[in-house]
Design a protein around this motif. Structure first.
Motif, PDB file in Angstrom:
ATOM      1  N   GLU A 237       0.863  -1.199   0.000  1.00 16.74           N
ATOM      2  CA  GLU A 237       0.000   0.000   0.000  1.00 16.74           C
ATOM      3  C   GLU A 237       0.886   1.232   0.000  1.00 16.74           C
ATOM      4  O   GLU A 237       1.998   1.209   0.558  1.00 16.74           O
ATOM      5  CB  GLU A 237      -0.815   0.083   1.308  1.00 16.74           C
ATOM      6  N   PRO A 249      -5.240   7.294  -0.357  1.00 17.57           N
ATOM      7  CA  PRO A 249      -4.577   6.114  -0.915  1.00 17.57           C
ATOM      8  C   PRO A 249      -4.021   6.381  -2.322  1.00 17.57           C
ATOM      9  O   PRO A 249      -4.634   7.111  -3.103  1.00 17.57           O
ATOM     10  CB  PRO A 249      -5.706   5.078  -0.993  1.00 17.57           C
ATOM     11  N   GLY A 259       0.175  -2.578  -5.128  1.00 17.33           N
ATOM     12  CA  GLY A 259      -0.580  -3.673  -4.498  1.00 17.33           C
ATOM     13  C   GLY A 259      -1.529  -4.293  -5.505  1.00 17.33           C
ATOM     14  O   GLY A 259      -1.137  -4.594  -6.633  1.00 17.33           O
ATOM     15  N   GLY A 264      -5.914   0.681  -0.228  1.00 17.55           N
ATOM     16  CA  GLY A 264      -5.573  -0.374   0.719  1.00 17.55           C
ATOM     17  C   GLY A 264      -6.301  -0.268   2.052  1.00 17.55           C
ATOM     18  O   GLY A 264      -6.746   0.818   2.448  1.00 17.55           O
TER      19      GLY A 264
END
Ligand code: PLP
Length: 283
Positions: A237, A249, A259, A264
């Motif tokens: 992340e 994010p 990811g 995440g």
């Protein structure tokens, strides 16, 4: 009064506020600033912002013009006059007004400027879906821990990010990441949260510290250390933190997915924890 400014001792509608053309903030970017988020009429982490403002002013030899309680009265009066519940308060202290010479007199009277603008509602799509970022060489000076008005490299890097369809640019110095143009950077690998250790190459973000504290309280392992640019690409992340973006994010870095390509769970839970602290302070 909606968007307002305080300058030279008085509050005015923002559009009526004026500053001298010979203010050193205008001529040289010779000053320091802060941005404080106001939630439900309450400034969040005000003490930390005022402490950093004082530290930045001292670092550039600008006399700190107000006491903590004078700043607080000014800010609360501004919030009251604006009548906004959700706003951002901008604080600026410049070295003052003088004929344009690089050298300065220590006797100059600093200019204090405060603006209060309404904060738009959080962009829920951005928050839940995450954003793209790019990396760029950190061409800034060696004292980025000072929150100085000199933001030209940050401005140009942000523009480059926007032109690339990204939200933010992350600076890289000698192979290691430092920070975003107006955010700090955190990554998660195997459950451990890592963020660059504080030094002269990045701002000691108020949100960075709040989030590290919240992560530790939640039992996460937190590392403040040097982070190689390559590590970001392999992170589980990645997220940005800052006063106005809170926790954002990152799902794409230089065109590569981070990811599984979705926002995440750790970033989401830290945002929820931050909002819970905010809600508690507003009660
Ligand atoms: C260069 C830079 N780094 C980090 C941050 C985040 O700091 P804070 O959390 O105190 O807003 C900012 C905020 O504007 C910034 O300009």
């Amino acid at each position: 009064m909606p968007n307002i400014a305080y300058i030279n001792g008085e509050f005015l509608p923002l559009e009526d506020a004026k500053i001298s053309v010979e203010d050193r903030g205008v001529q040289f970017g010779d000053g320091v600033y802060e941005v404080v988020r106001v939630y439900g009429g309450q400034p969040f982490q005000l003490e930390a912002h005022l402490t950093r403002l004082a530290r930045s002013a001292t670092a550039i030899e600008v006399p700190f013009p107000l006491t903590t309680s004078e700043w607080e009265s000014l800010i609360f009066e501004g919030i009251r006059l604006s009548r906004y519940q959700e706003s951002k308060v901008y604080l600026q202290v410049t070295r003052g007004v003088a004929p344009r010479e690089h050298g300065f007199s220590l006797a100059l009277v600093p200019t204090v400027l405060v603006t209060i603008r309404e904060m738009p509602l959080p962009d829920e799509t951005r928050e839940t879906q995450g954003v793209a970022v790019i990396t760029l060489p950190d061409i800034r000076w060696g004292r980025c821990s000072i929150k100085s008005l000199n933001l030209l490299p940050n401005v140009l890097a942000k523009q480059q990010a926007m032109q690339a369809g990204a939200f933010e640019a992350i600076f890289v110095r000698e192979g290691f990441i430092t920070e975003g143009t107006s955010s700090n950077v955190m990554m998660v690998k195997d459950g451990t949260i890592a963020t660059p250790a504080l030094n002269d190459h990045l701002l000691p973000g108020v949100t960075r510290q709040t989030i590290l504290d919240l992560a530790q309280e939640a039992g996460s392992v937190v590392e403040e250390r040097d982070i190689l640019q390559e590590e970001l690409r392999n992170a589980d992340e990645l997220f940005l933190v800052g006063t106005t973006i809170e926790v954002l994010p990152v799902i794409q870095l230089d065109g590569h997915s981070i990811g599984n390509g979705c926002a995440g769970p750790i970033a989401k839970s830290l945002l929820a924890r931050l909002r819970a602290v905010v809600a508690q302070k507003m009660m």
